[in-house]
Design a protein around this motif. Structure first.
Motif, mmCIF file in Angstrom:
data_model
loop_
_atom_site.group_PDB
_atom_site.id
_atom_site.type_symbol
_atom_site.label_atom_id
_atom_site.label_comp_id
_atom_site.label_asym_id
_atom_site.label_seq_id
_atom_site.Cartn_x
_atom_site.Cartn_y
_atom_site.Cartn_z
ATOM 1 N N THR A 161 -15.958 -18.514 32.695
ATOM 2 C CA THR A 161 -14.881 -18.863 31.762
ATOM 3 C C THR A 161 -13.703 -17.895 31.824
ATOM 4 N N LEU A 162 -13.818 -16.816 32.607
ATOM 5 C CA LEU A 162 -12.736 -15.835 32.683
ATOM 6 C C LEU A 162 -11.648 -16.235 33.670
ATOM 7 N N PHE A 163 -11.952 -17.182 34.560
ATOM 8 C CA PHE A 163 -11.020 -17.484 35.646
ATOM 9 C C PHE A 163 -10.737 -18.979 35.742
ATOM 10 N N ASP A 164 -9.515 -19.269 36.172
ATOM 11 C CA ASP A 164 -9.140 -20.663 36.456
ATOM 12 C C ASP A 164 -9.403 -21.023 37.907
ATOM 13 N N GLY A 165 -9.588 -20.031 38.733
ATOM 14 C CA GLY A 165 -9.903 -20.267 40.135
ATOM 15 C C GLY A 165 -10.416 -19.000 40.772
ATOM 16 N N ILE A 166 -11.256 -19.157 41.800
ATOM 17 C CA ILE A 166 -11.836 -18.009 42.493
ATOM 18 C C ILE A 166 -11.723 -18.238 44.000
ATOM 19 N N VAL A 167 -11.167 -17.259 44.698
ATOM 20 C CA VAL A 167 -11.117 -17.287 46.158
ATOM 21 C C VAL A 167 -12.131 -16.270 46.653
ATOM 22 N N ALA A 168 -13.245 -16.749 47.194
ATOM 23 C CA ALA A 168 -14.323 -15.883 47.672
ATOM 24 C C ALA A 168 -14.310 -15.899 49.198
ATOM 25 N N GLY A 169 -13.598 -14.954 49.794
ATOM 26 C CA GLY A 169 -13.464 -14.902 51.245
ATOM 27 C C GLY A 169 -14.646 -14.197 51.895
ATOM 28 N N ASN A 170 -15.233 -14.807 52.915
ATOM 29 C CA ASN A 170 -16.342 -14.199 53.661
ATOM 30 C C ASN A 170 -17.364 -13.529 52.739
ATOM 31 N N PRO A 171 -17.878 -14.253 51.747
ATOM 32 C CA PRO A 171 -18.736 -13.611 50.751
ATOM 33 C C PRO A 171 -20.017 -13.054 51.356
ATOM 34 N N GLY A 172 -20.316 -11.813 51.026
ATOM 35 C CA GLY A 172 -21.542 -11.173 51.499
ATOM 36 C C GLY A 172 -22.712 -11.572 50.618
ATOM 37 N N SER A 191 -5.563 -17.410 35.449
ATOM 38 C CA SER A 191 -6.196 -16.193 35.948
ATOM 39 C C SER A 191 -7.023 -16.534 37.186
ATOM 40 N N TYR A 192 -6.836 -15.741 38.233
ATOM 41 C CA TYR A 192 -7.532 -16.004 39.488
ATOM 42 C C TYR A 192 -8.219 -14.738 39.988
ATOM 43 N N PHE A 193 -9.344 -14.926 40.614
ATOM 44 C CA PHE A 193 -10.065 -13.832 41.259
ATOM 45 C C PHE A 193 -9.941 -14.017 42.764
ATOM 46 N N LEU A 194 -9.650 -12.917 43.465
ATOM 47 C CA LEU A 194 -9.537 -12.957 44.921
ATOM 48 C C LEU A 194 -10.301 -11.777 45.508
ATOM 49 N N GLY A 195 -11.244 -12.058 46.399
ATOM 50 C CA GLY A 195 -11.996 -10.981 47.026
ATOM 51 C C GLY A 195 -12.536 -11.407 48.372
ATOM 52 N N CYS A 196 -12.870 -10.418 49.200
ATOM 53 C CA CYS A 196 -13.398 -10.696 50.538
ATOM 54 C C CYS A 196 -14.580 -9.778 50.807
ATOM 55 N N SER A 197 -15.541 -10.257 51.581
ATOM 56 C CA SER A 197 -16.749 -9.517 51.924
ATOM 57 C C SER A 197 -17.538 -9.244 50.643
ATOM 58 N N ASN A 198 -17.743 -7.974 50.282
ATOM 59 C CA ASN A 198 -18.417 -7.733 49.007
ATOM 60 C C ASN A 198 -17.582 -8.277 47.852
ATOM 61 N N GLY A 212 -15.861 -10.969 48.071
ATOM 62 C CA GLY A 212 -16.193 -12.387 48.069
ATOM 63 C C GLY A 212 -17.499 -12.648 47.345
ATOM 64 N N ARG A 213 -18.475 -11.746 47.550
ATOM 65 C CA ARG A 213 -19.730 -11.856 46.806
ATOM 66 C C ARG A 213 -19.472 -11.737 45.315
ATOM 67 N N GLN A 214 -18.631 -10.781 44.920
ATOM 68 C CA GLN A 214 -18.288 -10.641 43.511
ATOM 69 C C GLN A 214 -17.690 -11.932 42.960
ATOM 70 N N GLY A 215 -16.891 -12.604 43.791
ATOM 71 C CA GLY A 215 -16.306 -13.862 43.356
ATOM 72 C C GLY A 215 -17.351 -14.937 43.131
ATOM 73 N N ASN A 239 -21.104 -6.382 36.438
ATOM 74 C CA ASN A 239 -20.579 -6.066 35.117
ATOM 75 C C ASN A 239 -19.130 -5.582 35.133
ATOM 76 N N ALA A 240 -18.714 -4.930 36.218
ATOM 77 C CA ALA A 240 -17.342 -4.413 36.271
ATOM 78 C C ALA A 240 -16.324 -5.540 36.146
ATOM 79 N N VAL A 241 -16.552 -6.632 36.847
ATOM 80 C CA VAL A 241 -15.631 -7.770 36.769
ATOM 81 C C VAL A 241 -15.625 -8.346 35.354
ATOM 82 N N GLY A 242 -16.804 -8.462 34.756
ATOM 83 C CA GLY A 242 -16.897 -9.016 33.415
ATOM 84 C C GLY A 242 -16.314 -8.128 32.345
ATOM 85 N N THR A 243 -16.214 -6.826 32.614
ATOM 86 C CA THR A 243 -15.658 -5.880 31.644
ATOM 87 C C THR A 243 -14.155 -5.689 31.829
ATOM 88 N N VAL A 244 -13.736 -5.552 33.086
ATOM 89 C CA VAL A 244 -12.335 -5.245 33.370
ATOM 90 C C VAL A 244 -11.429 -6.448 33.110
#
Length: 336
Positions: free
Chosen positions: A102-113, A81-88, A90-93, A57-62
């Motif tokens: 629909t909030l992002f044009d691209g997502i980089v999910a590095g080493n997603p947990g 708009s892009y999302f970038l995250g790694c580990s947890n 990456g899971r969020q991504g 929910n934090a990502v969807g709210t912020v």
């Protein structure tokens, strides 16, 4: 919470998105670190809303709030708009790709947990099997960091390479056919025929390794998480950092017994189990974890915690209403 810099992970990057002129936002996922160093990062798990915020929910709210701020400051919203995250992160991504597509044009999910609640069950499983192979302290507690010496793990790594290197046709010191390696190598070949010495493993060490790499199971033999292929990495510092740790005392320092050890009772169990960092409470919870009674609690809900850990930490089921709505919204987006 990480500073809103937009760090660009990997490839030796020395800059960040903010310094390159992009607007950047970060989130604390709805909670802050408590003062307790060992369990403080997980104590938010007693709050049902904080669990959901952490999961998705934090990502969807912020994100919509950040876009509103950009619009007010610059007179128009962001072009992309892009999302970038790694580990947890990456899971969020991965979760955001389905829950907030629909909030992002691209997502980089590095080493997603992925499947972190199930991975936490693996932490308890590993802890118990490392403890079984460990010598005891004067007070009778397992010296888990001494369950396998560096020499022991190098022995396993070298034997794995010898058995599995050529399975991918190229003999180059790399194991690129891990599936075939599962049957080509077994720690049984390293078991001592007599007293334990540097060139072999004890029977308990062999049994523990086989259990750890086979993944957690309940008393019916049903898999609770994935198994693992043997690889030369077992001899590296990274594997030791995560798994048995480096500690030479009965106070463990492995990541699965510190950070992971607190997440399992607080965040991934319903209802949460309140353990303290006082004494050995976190470790003892892992050592007493019951894979018949406790493991199903990652799927559990109740009148207060209405969403299970597996649910709030994961993308929704493929056929869910939220997925279908995202697809409908995506279909309405203009195409270039």
């Amino acid at each position: 919470m990480r500073a809103a810099l937009g760090a660009l992970s990997g490839a030796g990057q020395v800059t960040n998105a903010l310094s390159m002129g992009f607007s950047v936002v970060s989130t604390d996922a709805g909670h802050q670190m408590e003062s307790d160093a060992l369990v403080g990062g997980s104590m938010f798990g007693v709050d049902p809303q904080a669990r959901v915020d952490y999961g998705y929910n934090a990502v969807g709210t912020v994100t919509p709030a950040a876009k509103t701020i950009v619009s007010r400051v610059y007179g128009r919203g962001p072009d992309k708009s892009y999302f970038l995250g790694c580990s947890n992160g990456g899971r969020q991504g991965v979760v955001a790709a389905s829950r907030h597509a629909t909030l992002f044009d691209g997502i980089v999910a590095g080493n997603p947990g992925i499947d972190l609640p199930k991975a936490a069950v693996q932490h308890a499983w590993d802890t118990q099997h490392f403890a079984a192979a460990a010598p005891l302290s004067a007070s009778g507690r397992a010296l888990i960091g001494q369950s396998f010496s560096n020499t022991d793990l190098a022995l396993v790594a070298n034997a794995t390479v010898a058995a599995c290197d050529a399975l991918d046709v190229a003999t180059d010191g790399m194991i690129d056919n891990p599936q075939a390696c599962k049957t080509a190598f077994t720690p049984d070949t390293l078991q001592c025929t007599g007293a334990k010495h540097a060139g072999c493993l004890s029977g308990q060490q062999v049994n523990s390794l086989k259990a750890i790499f086979s993944g957690p199971k309940n008393s019916k033999g049903e898999a609770l998480y994935a198994d693992w292929p043997f690889d030369a990495g077992v001899g590296g510092a990274g594997w030791r950092f995560w798994k048995p740790g480096f500690s030479q005392t009965d106070v463990p320092d492995a990541l699965i017994m510190t950070m992971g050890g607190a997440a399992l009772p607080y965040i991934f169990t319903t209802p949460p189990v309140k353990v303290s960092s006082t004494g050995f409470q976190v470790l003892d919870h892992l050592l007493a974890y019951d894979f018949d009674r406790d493991a199903p609690k990652i799927f559990a809900t109740d009148s207060i915690y209405t969403e299970s850990a597996v649910s709030f930490m994961s993308p929704p089921p493929r056929g869910s209403q939220r997925i279908q709505e995202c697809r409908r919204q995506n279909d309405r987006l203009p195409r270039q």
